[in-house]
Write a protein that holds these residues in place. Structure first.
Motif, PDB file in Angstrom:
ATOM      1  N   LEU A   1       1.017  -0.923   0.436  1.00  0.00           N
ATOM      2  CA  LEU A   1      -0.350  -0.162  -0.012  1.00  0.00           C
ATOM      3  C   LEU A   1       0.654   1.468  -0.248  1.00  0.00           C
TER       4      LEU A   1
ATOM      5  N   ASN B   1      -6.095  -2.178   6.800  1.00  0.00           N
ATOM      6  CA  ASN B   1      -6.311  -2.723   5.503  1.00  0.00           C
ATOM      7  C   ASN B   1      -5.169  -4.022   5.436  1.00  0.00           C
TER       8      ASN B   1
ATOM      9  N   ARG C   1      -9.784 -12.981  -3.808  1.00  0.00           N
ATOM     10  CA  ARG C   1      -9.960 -12.173  -3.124  1.00  0.00           C
ATOM     11  C   ARG C   1     -11.320 -12.619  -2.600  1.00  0.00           C
TER      12      ARG C   1
HETATM   13  O1  CA2 Z   1      -8.804  -2.252  -2.419  1.00  0.00           O
HETATM   14  C1  CA2 Z   1      -7.958  -3.260  -1.092  1.00  0.00           C
HETATM   15  O2  CA2 Z   1      -7.060  -2.334  -0.492  1.00  0.00           O
HETATM   16  C2  CA2 Z   1      -6.703  -4.133  -0.875  1.00  0.00           C
HETATM   17  O3  CA2 Z   1      -6.776  -4.263  -0.089  1.00  0.00           O
HETATM   18  C3  CA2 Z   1      -5.602  -3.952  -2.199  1.00  0.00           C
HETATM   19  C4  CA2 Z   1      -4.600  -5.185  -2.206  1.00  0.00           C
HETATM   20  C5  CA2 Z   1      -5.213  -6.312  -2.470  1.00  0.00           C
HETATM   21  O4  CA2 Z   1      -4.567  -7.213  -2.363  1.00  0.00           O
HETATM   22  C6  CA2 Z   1      -6.648  -6.605  -1.782  1.00  0.00           C
HETATM   23  O5  CA2 Z   1      -6.535  -7.880  -2.447  1.00  0.00           O
HETATM   24  C7  CA2 Z   1      -7.441  -5.373  -1.501  1.00  0.00           C
HETATM   25  C8  CA2 Z   1      -3.505  -4.844  -2.794  1.00  0.00           C
HETATM   26  C9  CA2 Z   1      -2.151  -2.636  -2.084  1.00  0.00           C
HETATM   27  C10 CA2 Z   1      -1.059  -2.879  -2.787  1.00  0.00           C
HETATM   28  O6  CA2 Z   1      -2.003  -1.973  -3.795  1.00  0.00           O
HETATM   29  C11 CA2 Z   1      -1.056  -1.289  -5.185  1.00  0.00           C
HETATM   30  C12 CA2 Z   1      -0.319  -0.231  -5.095  1.00  0.00           C
HETATM   31  C13 CA2 Z   1       0.153   0.196  -6.032  1.00  0.00           C
HETATM   32  C14 CA2 Z   1       0.411  -0.919  -7.147  1.00  0.00           C
HETATM   33  C15 CA2 Z   1      -0.222  -2.079  -7.297  1.00  0.00           C
HETATM   34  C16 CA2 Z   1      -0.938  -2.439  -5.590  1.00  0.00           C
END
Ligand code: CA2
Length: 145
Positions: free
Chosen positions: A11, A73, A110
Protein backbone atom coordinates in the motif's frame (compact mmCIF):
# COMPACT_ATOMS: atom_id res chain seq x y z
CA UNK A 1 -10.37 8.33 21.63
CA UNK A 2 -7.27 6.92 19.95
CA UNK A 3 -7.47 4.94 16.71
CA UNK A 4 -4.75 2.87 15.07
CA UNK A 5 -4.87 2.70 11.26
CA UNK A 6 -2.89 -0.21 9.80
CA UNK A 7 -2.00 -0.82 6.17
CA UNK A 8 -0.54 -4.00 4.74
CA UNK A 9 1.87 -4.89 1.97
CA UNK A 10 2.40 -2.72 -1.10
CA UNK A 11 0.00 0.00 0.00
CA UNK A 12 3.07 2.26 0.24
CA UNK A 13 3.08 2.01 -3.58
CA UNK A 14 -0.35 3.59 -3.99
CA UNK A 15 -0.50 5.91 -6.96
CA UNK A 16 2.50 4.25 -8.60
CA UNK A 17 0.62 1.56 -10.56
CA UNK A 18 -2.87 0.23 -11.21
CA UNK A 19 -4.60 3.64 -10.97
CA UNK A 20 -7.69 2.03 -12.50
CA UNK A 21 -8.06 -0.13 -9.39
CA UNK A 22 -6.51 1.91 -6.59
CA UNK A 23 -6.77 5.50 -7.88
CA UNK A 24 -4.08 8.09 -8.50
CA UNK A 25 -3.47 9.35 -4.97
CA UNK A 26 -0.28 8.18 -3.28
CA UNK A 27 0.37 6.89 0.24
CA UNK A 28 1.24 10.38 1.52
CA UNK A 29 -2.20 11.54 0.34
CA UNK A 30 -3.81 8.66 2.24
CA UNK A 31 -1.92 9.66 5.41
CA UNK A 32 -3.01 13.30 4.96
CA UNK A 33 -6.66 12.31 4.43
CA UNK A 34 -6.67 10.08 7.52
CA UNK A 35 -5.09 12.79 9.68
CA UNK A 36 -7.47 15.48 8.52
CA UNK A 37 -10.53 13.23 9.00
CA UNK A 38 -9.30 12.42 12.52
CA UNK A 39 -8.89 16.13 13.34
CA UNK A 40 -12.39 16.85 12.01
CA UNK A 41 -13.84 14.03 14.15
CA UNK A 42 -11.85 15.02 17.24
CA UNK A 43 -10.03 11.69 17.55
CA UNK A 44 -6.33 10.90 17.85
CA UNK A 45 -4.92 8.75 15.09
CA UNK A 46 -1.75 6.86 14.32
CA UNK A 47 -1.26 5.44 10.83
CA UNK A 48 1.30 2.77 9.96
CA UNK A 49 2.17 0.56 6.98
CA UNK A 50 4.17 -2.64 6.83
CA UNK A 51 4.97 -5.23 4.19
CA UNK A 52 5.47 -7.83 6.93
CA UNK A 53 2.74 -9.99 8.42
CA UNK A 54 4.51 -10.40 11.78
CA UNK A 55 4.96 -6.66 12.16
CA UNK A 56 1.23 -6.14 11.58
CA UNK A 57 0.52 -8.85 14.19
CA UNK A 58 2.90 -7.13 16.66
CA UNK A 59 1.20 -3.77 16.12
CA UNK A 60 -2.27 -5.28 16.63
CA UNK A 61 -1.11 -6.91 19.88
CA UNK A 62 0.46 -3.66 21.10
CA UNK A 63 -2.80 -1.79 20.44
CA UNK A 64 -4.38 -3.48 23.47
CA UNK A 65 -4.62 -0.86 26.20
CA UNK A 66 -3.08 1.81 23.96
CA UNK A 67 -5.84 2.38 21.37
CA UNK A 68 -9.63 2.34 21.41
CA UNK A 69 -10.13 0.94 17.92
CA UNK A 70 -8.39 -0.32 14.81
CA UNK A 71 -8.91 0.46 11.13
CA UNK A 72 -7.13 -2.13 9.03
CA UNK A 73 -6.48 -2.70 5.35
CA UNK A 74 -4.42 -5.89 5.49
CA UNK A 75 -4.02 -5.76 1.68
CA UNK A 76 -3.03 -9.20 0.32
CA UNK A 77 -2.86 -10.62 3.87
CA UNK A 78 -6.64 -10.13 4.01
CA UNK A 79 -7.02 -13.29 1.98
CA UNK A 80 -4.35 -15.43 3.64
CA UNK A 81 -3.62 -14.43 7.21
CA UNK A 82 -5.13 -16.41 10.04
CA UNK A 83 -2.40 -14.79 12.21
CA UNK A 84 -3.90 -11.32 11.66
CA UNK A 85 -7.40 -12.71 12.32
CA UNK A 86 -6.22 -14.31 15.58
CA UNK A 87 -4.46 -11.10 16.70
CA UNK A 88 -7.58 -9.01 16.03
CA UNK A 89 -9.68 -11.53 17.97
CA UNK A 90 -7.15 -11.59 20.83
CA UNK A 91 -7.08 -7.83 21.38
CA UNK A 92 -10.88 -7.62 21.04
CA UNK A 93 -10.82 -3.95 20.07
CA UNK A 94 -13.55 -2.67 17.75
CA UNK A 95 -12.09 -3.00 14.27
CA UNK A 96 -13.12 -1.91 10.80
CA UNK A 97 -11.75 -3.50 7.63
CA UNK A 98 -11.16 -1.20 4.67
CA UNK A 99 -10.45 -2.04 1.04
CA UNK A 100 -9.84 0.65 -1.52
CA UNK A 101 -11.11 -1.52 -4.36
CA UNK A 102 -14.33 -3.48 -4.49
CA UNK A 103 -12.87 -6.89 -3.78
CA UNK A 104 -16.29 -8.53 -4.28
CA UNK A 105 -15.97 -7.77 -7.98
CA UNK A 106 -12.41 -9.09 -8.32
CA UNK A 107 -10.68 -12.47 -8.60
CA UNK A 108 -12.00 -15.56 -6.75
CA UNK A 109 -8.90 -15.65 -4.50
CA UNK A 110 -9.90 -12.25 -3.08
CA UNK A 111 -13.35 -13.46 -2.04
CA UNK A 112 -12.30 -14.63 1.41
CA UNK A 113 -11.33 -12.19 4.13
CA UNK A 114 -9.89 -13.68 7.30
CA UNK A 115 -9.36 -10.29 8.98
CA UNK A 116 -12.95 -9.35 8.18
CA UNK A 117 -14.17 -12.18 10.42
CA UNK A 118 -12.90 -10.19 13.43
CA UNK A 119 -14.16 -6.79 12.24
CA UNK A 120 -17.45 -5.10 13.08
CA UNK A 121 -17.68 -3.56 9.65
CA UNK A 122 -16.14 -3.80 6.18
CA UNK A 123 -15.95 -0.86 3.80
CA UNK A 124 -14.86 -1.60 0.24
CA UNK A 125 -14.84 0.02 -3.15
CA UNK A 126 -14.97 3.59 -1.88
CA UNK A 127 -11.34 4.47 -2.59
CA UNK A 128 -9.43 6.38 0.06
CA UNK A 129 -12.70 7.82 1.39
CA UNK A 130 -13.33 4.37 2.89
CA UNK A 131 -10.72 5.14 5.56
CA UNK A 132 -12.58 8.33 6.52
CA UNK A 133 -15.84 6.39 6.76
CA UNK A 134 -14.15 3.81 8.99
CA UNK A 135 -12.87 6.52 11.34
CA UNK A 136 -16.36 8.06 11.43
CA UNK A 137 -17.85 4.69 12.34
CA UNK A 138 -15.45 4.19 15.26
CA UNK A 139 -15.71 7.80 16.44
CA UNK A 140 -19.53 7.63 16.53
CA UNK A 141 -19.88 4.07 17.72
CA UNK A 142 -21.81 3.86 20.99
CA UNK A 143 -19.59 2.69 23.86
CA UNK A 144 -20.35 -0.98 24.57
CA UNK A 145 -18.64 -1.21 27.96
O1 CA2 B 1 -8.52 -2.92 -2.30
C1 CA2 B 1 -7.72 -3.00 -1.37
O2 CA2 B 1 -7.53 -2.08 -0.58
C2 CA2 B 1 -6.83 -4.23 -1.23
O3 CA2 B 1 -6.69 -4.51 0.16
C3 CA2 B 1 -5.50 -3.88 -1.84
C4 CA2 B 1 -4.51 -5.04 -1.89
C5 CA2 B 1 -5.17 -6.28 -2.49
O4 CA2 B 1 -4.28 -7.39 -2.39
C6 CA2 B 1 -6.47 -6.63 -1.80
O5 CA2 B 1 -7.05 -7.75 -2.45
C7 CA2 B 1 -7.43 -5.47 -1.88
C8 CA2 B 1 -3.28 -4.68 -2.73
C9 CA2 B 1 -2.58 -3.44 -2.28
C10 CA2 B 1 -1.45 -3.20 -3.26
O6 CA2 B 1 -1.53 -1.89 -3.72
C11 CA2 B 1 -0.90 -1.56 -4.87
C12 CA2 B 1 -0.58 -0.26 -5.03
C13 CA2 B 1 0.05 0.15 -6.17
C14 CA2 B 1 0.35 -0.75 -7.16
C15 CA2 B 1 0.02 -2.07 -7.01
C16 CA2 B 1 -0.61 -2.48 -5.85
Amino acid sequence: MKILVLNGPNLNLLGVREPGIYGTENYAALVARVKSAAARLGVEVEIRQSNHEGTLVDWIQEARGAFDGIVINPAAYTHTSVAILDALKAVALPAVEVHISDVKEREPFRQISYAGMACEKTIMGKGLKGYEEALEYLANRPCQA
